[in-house]
Design a protein around this motif. Sequence first.
Motif, PDB file in Angstrom:
ATOM      1  N   VAL A   1      87.252  42.003  62.580  1.00  0.00           N
ATOM      2  CA  VAL A   1      88.251  42.501  63.528  1.00  0.00           C
ATOM      3  C   VAL A   1      88.805  43.810  62.966  1.00  0.00           C
ATOM      4  N   GLY A   2      88.556  44.905  63.682  1.00  0.00           N
ATOM      5  CA  GLY A   2      89.111  46.193  63.284  1.00  0.00           C
ATOM      6  C   GLY A   2      88.551  46.743  61.991  1.00  0.00           C
ATOM      7  N   LEU A   3      87.280  46.447  61.679  1.00  0.00           N
ATOM      8  CA  LEU A   3      86.735  46.865  60.386  1.00  0.00           C
ATOM      9  C   LEU A   3      86.778  48.378  60.209  1.00  0.00           C
ATOM     10  N   MET A   4      86.261  49.133  61.165  1.00  0.00           N
ATOM     11  CA  MET A   4      86.231  50.587  60.998  1.00  0.00           C
ATOM     12  C   MET A   4      87.636  51.198  61.003  1.00  0.00           C
ATOM     13  N   PRO A   5      88.571  50.736  61.850  1.00  0.00           N
ATOM     14  CA  PRO A   5      89.946  51.242  61.710  1.00  0.00           C
ATOM     15  C   PRO A   5      90.564  50.920  60.344  1.00  0.00           C
ATOM     16  N   HIS A   6      90.271  49.734  59.790  1.00  0.00           N
ATOM     17  CA  HIS A   6      90.759  49.410  58.447  1.00  0.00           C
ATOM     18  C   HIS A   6      90.194  50.389  57.423  1.00  0.00           C
ATOM     19  N   ILE A   7      88.887  50.644  57.517  1.00  0.00           N
ATOM     20  CA  ILE A   7      88.247  51.565  56.576  1.00  0.00           C
ATOM     21  C   ILE A   7      88.811  52.970  56.735  1.00  0.00           C
ATOM     22  N   GLU A   8      89.013  53.396  57.973  1.00  0.00           N
ATOM     23  CA  GLU A   8      89.593  54.719  58.236  1.00  0.00           C
ATOM     24  C   GLU A   8      90.980  54.829  57.610  1.00  0.00           C
TER      25      GLU A   8
ATOM     26  N   ILE B   1     107.032  52.762  58.683  1.00  0.00           N
ATOM     27  CA  ILE B   1     106.229  51.566  58.960  1.00  0.00           C
ATOM     28  C   ILE B   1     104.764  51.809  58.646  1.00  0.00           C
ATOM     29  N   LEU B   2     104.079  50.724  58.352  1.00  0.00           N
ATOM     30  CA  LEU B   2     102.643  50.784  58.114  1.00  0.00           C
ATOM     31  C   LEU B   2     101.907  50.967  59.441  1.00  0.00           C
ATOM     32  N   PRO B   3     100.896  51.830  59.485  1.00  0.00           N
ATOM     33  CA  PRO B   3     100.076  51.926  60.702  1.00  0.00           C
ATOM     34  C   PRO B   3      99.151  50.708  60.807  1.00  0.00           C
ATOM     35  N   GLY B   4      99.722  49.604  61.250  1.00  0.00           N
ATOM     36  CA  GLY B   4      99.001  48.330  61.265  1.00  0.00           C
ATOM     37  C   GLY B   4      97.798  48.365  62.200  1.00  0.00           C
ATOM     38  N   ILE B   5      96.693  47.799  61.738  1.00  0.00           N
ATOM     39  CA  ILE B   5      95.487  47.776  62.557  1.00  0.00           C
ATOM     40  C   ILE B   5      95.656  46.792  63.715  1.00  0.00           C
ATOM     41  N   THR B   6      96.256  45.633  63.461  1.00  0.00           N
ATOM     42  CA  THR B   6      96.516  44.696  64.559  1.00  0.00           C
ATOM     43  C   THR B   6      97.466  45.333  65.569  1.00  0.00           C
ATOM     44  N   ARG B   7      98.490  46.019  65.085  1.00  0.00           N
ATOM     45  CA  ARG B   7      99.401  46.753  65.975  1.00  0.00           C
ATOM     46  C   ARG B   7      98.613  47.715  66.854  1.00  0.00           C
ATOM     47  N   ARG B   8      97.702  48.457  66.245  1.00  0.00           N
ATOM     48  CA  ARG B   8      96.897  49.437  66.990  1.00  0.00           C
ATOM     49  C   ARG B   8      96.019  48.760  68.030  1.00  0.00           C
ATOM     50  N   ILE B   9      95.382  47.652  67.666  1.00  0.00           N
ATOM     51  CA  ILE B   9      94.524  46.940  68.609  1.00  0.00           C
ATOM     52  C   ILE B   9      95.342  46.409  69.782  1.00  0.00           C
ATOM     53  N   ILE B  10      96.535  45.878  69.477  1.00  0.00           N
ATOM     54  CA  ILE B  10      97.399  45.366  70.550  1.00  0.00           C
ATOM     55  C   ILE B  10      97.760  46.485  71.518  1.00  0.00           C
ATOM     56  N   LEU B  11      98.237  47.600  70.994  1.00  0.00           N
ATOM     57  CA  LEU B  11      98.649  48.704  71.851  1.00  0.00           C
ATOM     58  C   LEU B  11      97.480  49.220  72.684  1.00  0.00           C
ATOM     59  N   ASP B  12      96.316  49.405  72.044  1.00  0.00           N
ATOM     60  CA  ASP B  12      95.152  49.927  72.771  1.00  0.00           C
ATOM     61  C   ASP B  12      94.680  48.948  73.841  1.00  0.00           C
ATOM     62  N   SER B  13      94.645  47.647  73.497  1.00  0.00           N
ATOM     63  CA  SER B  13      94.124  46.666  74.449  1.00  0.00           C
ATOM     64  C   SER B  13      95.092  46.451  75.612  1.00  0.00           C
ATOM     65  N   LEU B  14      96.396  46.446  75.335  1.00  0.00           N
ATOM     66  CA  LEU B  14      97.366  46.278  76.419  1.00  0.00           C
ATOM     67  C   LEU B  14      97.359  47.485  77.348  1.00  0.00           C
ATOM     68  N   ARG B  15      97.260  48.672  76.779  1.00  0.00           N
ATOM     69  CA  ARG B  15      97.220  49.866  77.624  1.00  0.00           C
ATOM     70  C   ARG B  15      95.947  49.922  78.457  1.00  0.00           C
ATOM     71  N   ALA B  16      94.832  49.508  77.867  1.00  0.00           N
ATOM     72  CA  ALA B  16      93.575  49.503  78.620  1.00  0.00           C
ATOM     73  C   ALA B  16      93.620  48.475  79.750  1.00  0.00           C
TER      74      ALA B  16
ATOM     75  N   THR C   1      89.612  41.021  73.399  1.00  0.00           N
ATOM     76  CA  THR C   1      89.102  42.351  73.052  1.00  0.00           C
ATOM     77  C   THR C   1      89.055  42.651  71.562  1.00  0.00           C
ATOM     78  N   LYS C   2      89.573  41.765  70.699  1.00  0.00           N
ATOM     79  CA  LYS C   2      89.774  42.126  69.291  1.00  0.00           C
ATOM     80  C   LYS C   2      88.485  42.440  68.551  1.00  0.00           C
ATOM     81  N   TYR C   3      87.349  41.907  68.988  1.00  0.00           N
ATOM     82  CA  TYR C   3      86.087  42.194  68.294  1.00  0.00           C
ATOM     83  C   TYR C   3      85.474  43.528  68.734  1.00  0.00           C
ATOM     84  N   ASP C   4      86.108  44.191  69.676  1.00  0.00           N
ATOM     85  CA  ASP C   4      85.595  45.481  70.150  1.00  0.00           C
ATOM     86  C   ASP C   4      86.045  46.636  69.255  1.00  0.00           C
ATOM     87  N   PHE C   5      86.904  46.342  68.276  1.00  0.00           N
ATOM     88  CA  PHE C   5      87.469  47.418  67.453  1.00  0.00           C
ATOM     89  C   PHE C   5      86.870  47.400  66.042  1.00  0.00           C
TER      90      PHE C   5
END
Length: 287
Positions: free
Chosen positions: A43-50, A207-222, A283-287
């Motif tokens: 879940v969010g592997l590439m965003p974590h690496i980034e 605050i930490l740029p949380g990856i779960t936070r990012r996935i939530i925001l992106d998925s809810l907006r989409a 959607t969490k596996y899409d990130f």
Amino acid sequence: MSISYLNGEYQPLSEARISPLDRGFLFGDGIYEVIPYYNGKSVGLMPHIERMINGLAAIEIKCTKTADEWKALLDDLVARNSDLAANLGVYVHISRGTDVKRYHAYPENVEPTVFAFTFPIKDPEPVDRAKVTQYSMISTEDLRWQRCHIKSTALLGNVIHFQEGYSSGNDEALLYNADGELTEGSSCNAFIVKDGVVITPIQDNQILPGITRRIILDSLRADGSLKVEERVVTMDEVRNADELWITSSSKEIAPVTQLDGKPVGNGEVGEVWEKAFQIYTDTKYDF
């Protein structure tokens, strides 16, 4: 037996060793990530690496691995530990490395220490208001350093705040700045819900740029069915919120039903949490 990775070698975790002169040990001079894998799917592997690569650059640790090389390493480590559990968390830790002396300035010509290991994690929570784990928190002023956007291994400030919550019989501590504005939890990001709107503090150095936070925001907006706002959130708003959530790679989206001994909203897990968690889960596996 758990297999770890240390400086290019795979070995049993119980045999992994670093020097006491490693700057990660002496100064907390390093960056880390925790990445969940459920049945081998990250879940969010590439965003974590980034985020990890950005953190290394921010503190000037020179590590030459590319994002694709990191992905291959971590996927391989999970495969080597597939017999441990179906669901695994991966902890990866890069320190500045080992010098010949203890000295505050960054040393030159020192190779970073790269360490990673896996550990079992629980199954995801059910998308069910009646069955999900509920959290209780205390609130306290945020006394950590002013560079919380860097995922540093120097976590003593976070640990002290977490212990405040734990010692008082709660699950976490919710933090606010000197102006009475919500920052985050001691080990997680935070969201509130008011009148159906999902609200979270803006991303800045507090605050930490949380990856779960990012996935939530992106998925809810989409998805578009819930209104989302990123803005300053006061503690008065938190205390009058209909719902309060904390989010992280290990907690995903956790509903908080008690803050400082008082119910959040009506004291029950909210309908917006259930809807948002379903969108996230889909959607969490899409990130």
